[in-house]
Design a protein around this motif. Structure first.
Motif, PDB file in Angstrom:
ATOM      1  N   ASN A   1      -1.046 -13.826  -8.131  1.00  0.00           N
ATOM      2  CA  ASN A   1      -1.451 -12.799  -7.172  1.00  0.00           C
ATOM      3  C   ASN A   1      -0.884 -13.177  -5.805  1.00  0.00           C
ATOM      4  O   ASN A   1      -1.235 -14.198  -5.236  1.00  0.00           O
ATOM      5  CB  ASN A   1      -2.971 -12.614  -7.130  1.00  0.00           C
ATOM      6  CG  ASN A   1      -3.708 -13.905  -6.897  1.00  0.00           C
ATOM      7  OD1 ASN A   1      -3.718 -14.782  -7.751  1.00  0.00           O
ATOM      8  ND2 ASN A   1      -4.321 -14.041  -5.732  1.00  0.00           N
ATOM      9  N   ILE A   2       0.026 -12.357  -5.340  1.00  0.00           N
ATOM     10  CA  ILE A   2       0.787 -12.658  -4.130  1.00  0.00           C
ATOM     11  C   ILE A   2       0.128 -11.962  -2.945  1.00  0.00           C
ATOM     12  O   ILE A   2       0.101 -10.742  -2.857  1.00  0.00           O
ATOM     13  CB  ILE A   2       2.249 -12.205  -4.294  1.00  0.00           C
ATOM     14  CG1 ILE A   2       2.897 -12.997  -5.452  1.00  0.00           C
ATOM     15  CG2 ILE A   2       3.022 -12.375  -2.994  1.00  0.00           C
ATOM     16  CD1 ILE A   2       4.279 -12.528  -5.811  1.00  0.00           C
ATOM     17  N   CYS A   3      -0.410 -12.760  -2.064  1.00  0.00           N
ATOM     18  CA  CYS A   3      -1.116 -12.222  -0.895  1.00  0.00           C
ATOM     19  C   CYS A   3      -0.205 -12.303   0.335  1.00  0.00           C
ATOM     20  O   CYS A   3       0.382 -13.351   0.616  1.00  0.00           O
ATOM     21  CB  CYS A   3      -2.391 -13.013  -0.636  1.00  0.00           C
ATOM     22  SG  CYS A   3      -3.574 -12.957  -2.005  1.00  0.00           S
ATOM     23  N   PHE A   4      -0.082 -11.205   1.054  1.00  0.00           N
ATOM     24  CA  PHE A   4       0.742 -11.190   2.254  1.00  0.00           C
ATOM     25  C   PHE A   4       0.196 -10.170   3.237  1.00  0.00           C
ATOM     26  O   PHE A   4      -0.603  -9.306   2.891  1.00  0.00           O
ATOM     27  CB  PHE A   4       2.204 -10.873   1.909  1.00  0.00           C
ATOM     28  CG  PHE A   4       2.432  -9.489   1.344  1.00  0.00           C
ATOM     29  CD1 PHE A   4       2.778  -8.429   2.172  1.00  0.00           C
ATOM     30  CD2 PHE A   4       2.296  -9.253  -0.020  1.00  0.00           C
ATOM     31  CE1 PHE A   4       2.988  -7.152   1.653  1.00  0.00           C
ATOM     32  CE2 PHE A   4       2.509  -7.978  -0.548  1.00  0.00           C
ATOM     33  CZ  PHE A   4       2.855  -6.933   0.287  1.00  0.00           C
ATOM     34  N   ARG A   5       0.628 -10.302   4.476  1.00  0.00           N
ATOM     35  CA  ARG A   5       0.264  -9.350   5.514  1.00  0.00           C
ATOM     36  C   ARG A   5       1.540  -8.756   6.101  1.00  0.00           C
ATOM     37  O   ARG A   5       2.643  -9.239   5.851  1.00  0.00           O
ATOM     38  CB  ARG A   5      -0.563 -10.033   6.621  1.00  0.00           C
ATOM     39  CG  ARG A   5      -1.844 -10.713   6.155  1.00  0.00           C
ATOM     40  CD  ARG A   5      -2.845  -9.750   5.526  1.00  0.00           C
ATOM     41  NE  ARG A   5      -3.298  -8.697   6.404  1.00  0.00           N
ATOM     42  CZ  ARG A   5      -4.373  -8.774   7.180  1.00  0.00           C
ATOM     43  NH1 ARG A   5      -5.101  -9.878   7.186  1.00  0.00           N
ATOM     44  NH2 ARG A   5      -4.735  -7.746   7.934  1.00  0.00           N
ATOM     45  N   ILE A   6       1.376  -7.723   6.919  1.00  0.00           N
ATOM     46  CA  ILE A   6       2.513  -7.029   7.519  1.00  0.00           C
ATOM     47  C   ILE A   6       2.311  -6.961   9.032  1.00  0.00           C
ATOM     48  O   ILE A   6       1.228  -6.618   9.506  1.00  0.00           O
ATOM     49  CB  ILE A   6       2.648  -5.596   6.961  1.00  0.00           C
ATOM     50  CG1 ILE A   6       2.772  -5.642   5.428  1.00  0.00           C
ATOM     51  CG2 ILE A   6       3.848  -4.884   7.572  1.00  0.00           C
ATOM     52  CD1 ILE A   6       2.762  -4.267   4.784  1.00  0.00           C
ATOM     53  N   GLY A   7       3.373  -7.333   9.782  1.00  0.00           N
ATOM     54  CA  GLY A   7       3.245  -7.164  11.224  1.00  0.00           C
ATOM     55  C   GLY A   7       3.779  -8.257  12.101  1.00  0.00           C
ATOM     56  O   GLY A   7       3.140  -8.609  13.101  1.00  0.00           O
ATOM     57  N   GLU A   8       4.914  -8.877  11.780  1.00  0.00           N
ATOM     58  CA  GLU A   8       5.528  -9.868  12.672  1.00  0.00           C
ATOM     59  C   GLU A   8       4.560 -11.006  13.021  1.00  0.00           C
ATOM     60  O   GLU A   8       4.308 -11.286  14.195  1.00  0.00           O
ATOM     61  CB  GLU A   8       6.034  -9.185  13.957  1.00  0.00           C
ATOM     62  CG  GLU A   8       7.045  -8.074  13.729  1.00  0.00           C
ATOM     63  CD  GLU A   8       8.409  -8.579  13.287  1.00  0.00           C
ATOM     64  OE1 GLU A   8       8.615  -9.808  13.297  1.00  0.00           O
ATOM     65  OE2 GLU A   8       9.249  -7.745  12.914  1.00  0.00           O
ATOM     66  N   GLN A   9       4.004 -11.645  11.988  1.00  0.00           N
ATOM     67  CA  GLN A   9       3.110 -12.812  12.116  1.00  0.00           C
ATOM     68  C   GLN A   9       1.712 -12.480  12.626  1.00  0.00           C
ATOM     69  O   GLN A   9       0.841 -13.348  12.658  1.00  0.00           O
ATOM     70  CB  GLN A   9       3.727 -13.895  13.021  1.00  0.00           C
ATOM     71  CG  GLN A   9       5.048 -14.448  12.511  1.00  0.00           C
ATOM     72  CD  GLN A   9       4.941 -15.119  11.154  1.00  0.00           C
ATOM     73  OE1 GLN A   9       3.880 -15.598  10.775  1.00  0.00           O
ATOM     74  NE2 GLN A   9       6.041 -15.144  10.415  1.00  0.00           N
ATOM     75  N   GLU A  10       1.462 -11.245  13.008  1.00  0.00           N
ATOM     76  CA  GLU A  10       0.125 -10.794  13.366  1.00  0.00           C
ATOM     77  C   GLU A  10      -0.151  -9.510  12.588  1.00  0.00           C
ATOM     78  O   GLU A  10       0.585  -8.533  12.736  1.00  0.00           O
ATOM     79  CB  GLU A  10      -0.006 -10.539  14.869  1.00  0.00           C
ATOM     80  CG  GLU A  10      -0.036 -11.789  15.719  1.00  0.00           C
ATOM     81  CD  GLU A  10      -1.289 -12.614  15.480  1.00  0.00           C
ATOM     82  OE1 GLU A  10      -2.333 -12.022  15.100  1.00  0.00           O
ATOM     83  OE2 GLU A  10      -1.231 -13.842  15.681  1.00  0.00           O
ATOM     84  N   PRO A  11      -1.202  -9.496  11.772  1.00  0.00           N
ATOM     85  CA  PRO A  11      -1.456  -8.314  10.933  1.00  0.00           C
ATOM     86  C   PRO A  11      -1.583  -7.037  11.752  1.00  0.00           C
ATOM     87  O   PRO A  11      -2.266  -7.000  12.774  1.00  0.00           O
ATOM     88  CB  PRO A  11      -2.777  -8.659  10.242  1.00  0.00           C
ATOM     89  CG  PRO A  11      -2.871 -10.146  10.278  1.00  0.00           C
ATOM     90  CD  PRO A  11      -2.208 -10.551  11.559  1.00  0.00           C
ATOM     91  N   SER A  12      -0.894  -6.005  11.310  1.00  0.00           N
ATOM     92  CA  SER A  12      -0.972  -4.698  11.955  1.00  0.00           C
ATOM     93  C   SER A  12      -1.654  -3.732  10.993  1.00  0.00           C
ATOM     94  O   SER A  12      -1.100  -3.402   9.940  1.00  0.00           O
ATOM     95  CB  SER A  12       0.435  -4.180  12.297  1.00  0.00           C
ATOM     96  OG  SER A  12       0.402  -2.802  12.596  1.00  0.00           O
TER      97      SER A  12
END
Length: 335
Positions: free
Chosen positions: A298-309
């Protein structure tokens, strides 16, 4: 199937192989020419005895489980095992818990109701990796050492089997069981719900070394007593016959894909493909998890140039749905 099936990323209940669903559909009204549905078949009938025995044998073959280990089909999900483990194994001793994420936190908290718990690692505000084993504070002669092999919410997966120095090793493999080979003999107990990689909700697999049976806490409910469950061939109570049946079909499907090594190859290739995109996005997609323990499952990631947007993530999810991809939203505690 009449409708176009979406690409389902749900962590559990997870996507089932289409072949399994179609097989279950074809037998739903008349399971194996018995004239009855699996959902109305007596759990004590000879017909069901064959189904559960075949599922056990398939699991033994796929995982190379030795004869001195019992395979149990139980209910209550992995969460029920958070209580069953200390009730069956603690024996008045301290239990060591290697806490690396949400589910091992829950397991340790539940175990503390029944025994003394030693937290092997310092408490963390966020979980992003696994500390060097040289820093671990293990208890000599502990009842057992417990860990969660793959933390579903954080996306942290052990890339090694912890050394427990002869103490029984207990592992929650709910989210990565049957996705890579491992040596069962290194463990006292391995358990996992079937709803992620081995079937649908309703059954939990418990693999336990038989010398660990029979030392149960007197307050242990009968339904959690591993020896009683084993002595009754997992039929101490009315089991979820449908769930066992589906697990058997999934295990057969895994065999058809080359067994556990075949599934491992698929999982590794899929994970590499996605992590390569994340790592080459210049931070647009990012993961806070240490690279050496990022989950293959399960691949967890966020979006937003190192700060979640939140705006970008909502747009991503909306566009995914338009492309027939569902259940991509992560847990609020991811990172």
């Amino acid at each position: 199937m009449a409708c176009k099936r979406p690409i389902n990323f749900a962590p559990g209940p997870a996507k089932l192989p289409l072949e399994v669903i179609e097989k279950a559909q074809s037998e739903l009204l008349n399971c194996r020419n018995t004239g009855v549905s699996i959902m109305e078949m007596s759990h004590r009938s000879a017909d069901f005895a064959k189904i559960i025995k075949e599922a056990e044998q398939s699991l033994r073959e796929l995982m190379n489980i030795p004869d001195n280990y019992k395979v149990l089909f139980v209910q209550g999900g992995g969460s029920a095992q958070f209580s069953a483990i200390p009730l069956n194994l603690a024996q008045g001793k301290t239990a060591d818990y290697i806490v690396t994420g949400t589910f091992s936190v829950k397991a340790a908290k539940e175990a503390a109701k029944y025994c003394k718990v030693n937290m092997v690692l310092p408490k963390a505000d966020k979980y992003t990796g696994i500390a060097d084993p040289l820093t671990w504070k293990l208890t000599p002669n502990a009842a057992y050492v417990y860990y969660c092999d793959n933390e579903t919410i954080q996306g942290i997966e052990f890339n090694f089997i912890p050394e427990s120095n002869g103490v029984p090793l207990v592992c929650d493999m709910s989210s990565n069981i049957l996705t890579r080979p491992f040596d069962v003999t290194k463990f006292g107990v391995v358990f996992g719900g079937t709803q992620k990689n081995a079937g649908c909700p309703g059954v939990t697999l418990v693999i336990i070394r038989e010398d660990l049976l029979g030392n149960v806490n007197p307050i242990c409910p009968l339904i959690f007593d591993y020896k009683q469950i084993s002595d009754n061939n997992s039929l101490l109570n009315t089991i979820s016959t449908f769930s066992v049946y589906i697990t058997g079909l999934v295990l057969d499907w895994i065999k058809s894909k080359g067994g556990v090594t075949g599934i491992q190859k698929i999982a590794d290739e899929r994970a590499k493909m996605i992590y390569d995109i994340i790592d080459s996005s210049n931070g647009f997609y990012f993961s806070a998890i240490d690279k050496n323990v990022r989950s293959r499952i399960n691949i967890c990631f966020r979006i937003g140039e190192q700060e979640p947007s939140e705006e970008l993530e909502k747009a991503f999810l909306d566009e995914a749905v338009k492309r027939n991809m569902i259940n991509l939203k992560g847990h609020r505690y991811t990172f």
